[in-house]
Design a protein around this motif. Structure first.
Motif, PDB file in Angstrom:
ATOM      1  N   ASP A 130      -2.070   2.174  -4.689  1.00 42.11           N
ATOM      2  CA  ASP A 130      -1.765   3.342  -5.465  1.00 42.11           C
ATOM      3  C   ASP A 130      -2.809   4.393  -5.286  1.00 42.11           C
ATOM      4  O   ASP A 130      -3.788   4.981  -6.154  1.00 42.11           O
ATOM      5  CB  ASP A 130      -1.714   3.230  -6.836  1.00 42.11           C
ATOM      6  N   SER A 131      -3.319   4.696  -4.001  1.00 45.13           N
ATOM      7  CA  SER A 131      -4.359   5.675  -3.662  1.00 45.13           C
ATOM      8  C   SER A 131      -3.974   6.996  -3.808  1.00 45.13           C
ATOM      9  O   SER A 131      -4.886   8.037  -3.765  1.00 45.13           O
ATOM     10  CB  SER A 131      -4.910   5.226  -2.523  1.00 45.13           C
ATOM     11  N   ASN A 176       6.842   3.503  -3.522  1.00 43.33           N
ATOM     12  CA  ASN A 176       8.003   4.376  -3.656  1.00 43.33           C
ATOM     13  C   ASN A 176       7.553   6.124  -3.651  1.00 43.33           C
ATOM     14  O   ASN A 176       8.260   6.895  -3.616  1.00 43.33           O
ATOM     15  CB  ASN A 176       8.375   4.279  -5.248  1.00 43.33           C
ATOM     16  N   ASN A 177       6.134   6.368  -3.445  1.00 42.93           N
ATOM     17  CA  ASN A 177       5.828   7.617  -3.151  1.00 42.93           C
ATOM     18  C   ASN A 177       5.408   7.998  -1.667  1.00 42.93           C
ATOM     19  O   ASN A 177       4.963   8.765  -1.495  1.00 42.93           O
ATOM     20  CB  ASN A 177       4.544   8.161  -4.311  1.00 42.93           C
ATOM     21  N   ASP A 178       5.374   6.829  -0.893  1.00 45.67           N
ATOM     22  CA  ASP A 178       5.103   7.195   0.680  1.00 45.67           C
ATOM     23  C   ASP A 178       6.283   7.752   1.165  1.00 45.67           C
ATOM     24  O   ASP A 178       7.369   7.221   1.547  1.00 45.67           O
ATOM     25  CB  ASP A 178       5.033   5.764   1.264  1.00 45.67           C
ATOM     26  N   GLY A 235       1.433  -3.403  -7.131  1.00 49.36           N
ATOM     27  CA  GLY A 235       0.861  -2.288  -7.328  1.00 49.36           C
ATOM     28  C   GLY A 235       1.801  -1.522  -8.336  1.00 49.36           C
ATOM     29  O   GLY A 235       2.230  -2.109  -9.393  1.00 49.36           O
ATOM     30  N   HIS A 236       1.912  -0.310  -7.941  1.00 47.33           N
ATOM     31  CA  HIS A 236       3.028   0.623  -8.838  1.00 47.33           C
ATOM     32  C   HIS A 236       2.701   0.928 -10.341  1.00 47.33           C
ATOM     33  O   HIS A 236       2.706   2.005 -10.761  1.00 47.33           O
ATOM     34  CB  HIS A 236       4.190  -0.007  -8.723  1.00 47.33           C
ATOM     35  N   ASP A 291       1.798   3.179  -1.966  1.00 45.62           N
ATOM     36  CA  ASP A 291       1.476   4.578  -2.232  1.00 45.62           C
ATOM     37  C   ASP A 291       0.082   4.926  -1.678  1.00 45.62           C
ATOM     38  O   ASP A 291      -0.538   5.966  -2.401  1.00 45.62           O
ATOM     39  CB  ASP A 291       1.661   4.606  -3.887  1.00 45.62           C
ATOM     40  N   LEU A 292       0.268   4.888  -0.274  1.00 34.11           N
ATOM     41  CA  LEU A 292      -1.003   5.625   0.363  1.00 34.11           C
ATOM     42  C   LEU A 292      -0.691   7.014   0.405  1.00 34.11           C
ATOM     43  O   LEU A 292      -1.350   7.981   0.120  1.00 34.11           O
ATOM     44  CB  LEU A 292      -1.117   5.177   1.773  1.00 34.11           C
TER      45      LEU A 292
END
Length: 155
Positions: free
Chosen positions: A7-8, A58-60, A109-110, A35-36
């Motif tokens: 989660d960066s 999920n945010n990549d 992560g997440h 989530d890079l």
């Protein structure tokens, strides 16, 4: 020594600091649990010359760009890996964290929350967020896979 991060969220200075730490500490493997977000952040990971394993989060959003940049180092979780004689399962979202996953280590992560949980013979670990956006803490975990000792490090 291994480094686990997650989660960066495009916080390039924090990813840069994590990679500096990996180099300084002689880390043999870096795991990033998703989530890079963007390839410009992932470029910082390429400064690290050891073994790198990354799962999509999920945010990549720019998956093709991330795949083009990181190649076989990135994949869709859960990934099952043999690393230095140990079975590692890594994923972004902590789905299926139950007794059916046979591994020495499970990294995820997440949630942006640190979780270190010894379940029998396996260690389940979430390093928290490296970005520091939600919790105010930018963290990674340094892990000695030989004896399962670990250290949560603020970056």
């Amino acid at each position: 020594m291994w480094m686990i991060m997650s989660d960066s969220h495009d916080n390039v200075p924090k990813v840069s600091r994590a990679i500096d730490l990996a180099i300084e500490r002689g880390v043999s493997v870096v795991f990033h649990c998703g989530d890079l977000v963007s390839p410009f952040t992932a470029r910082e990971l390429l400064r690290y010359k050891g073994t790198l394993h990354v799962v999509f989060g999920n945010n990549d959003g720019e998956r093709i760009g991330l795949k083009n940049l990181l190649g076989s180092s990135i994949g869709t979780g859960p990934l099952s890996l043999q690393v230095e004689g140990r079975k590692v399962v890594m994923m972004h979202e902590p789905f299926g964290l139950n007794d059916t996953i046979m591994a020495d280590y499970i990294f995820y992560g997440h949630t942006h929350r640190i979780d270190t949980n010894l379940q029998g013979d396996r260690l389940v670990l979430n390093p928290g967020e490296s970005c520091g956006y939600l919790t105010g803490r930018s963290t990674v975990v340094l892990l000695d896979p030989a004896n399962r000792s670990y250290e949560v490090v603020e970056i």
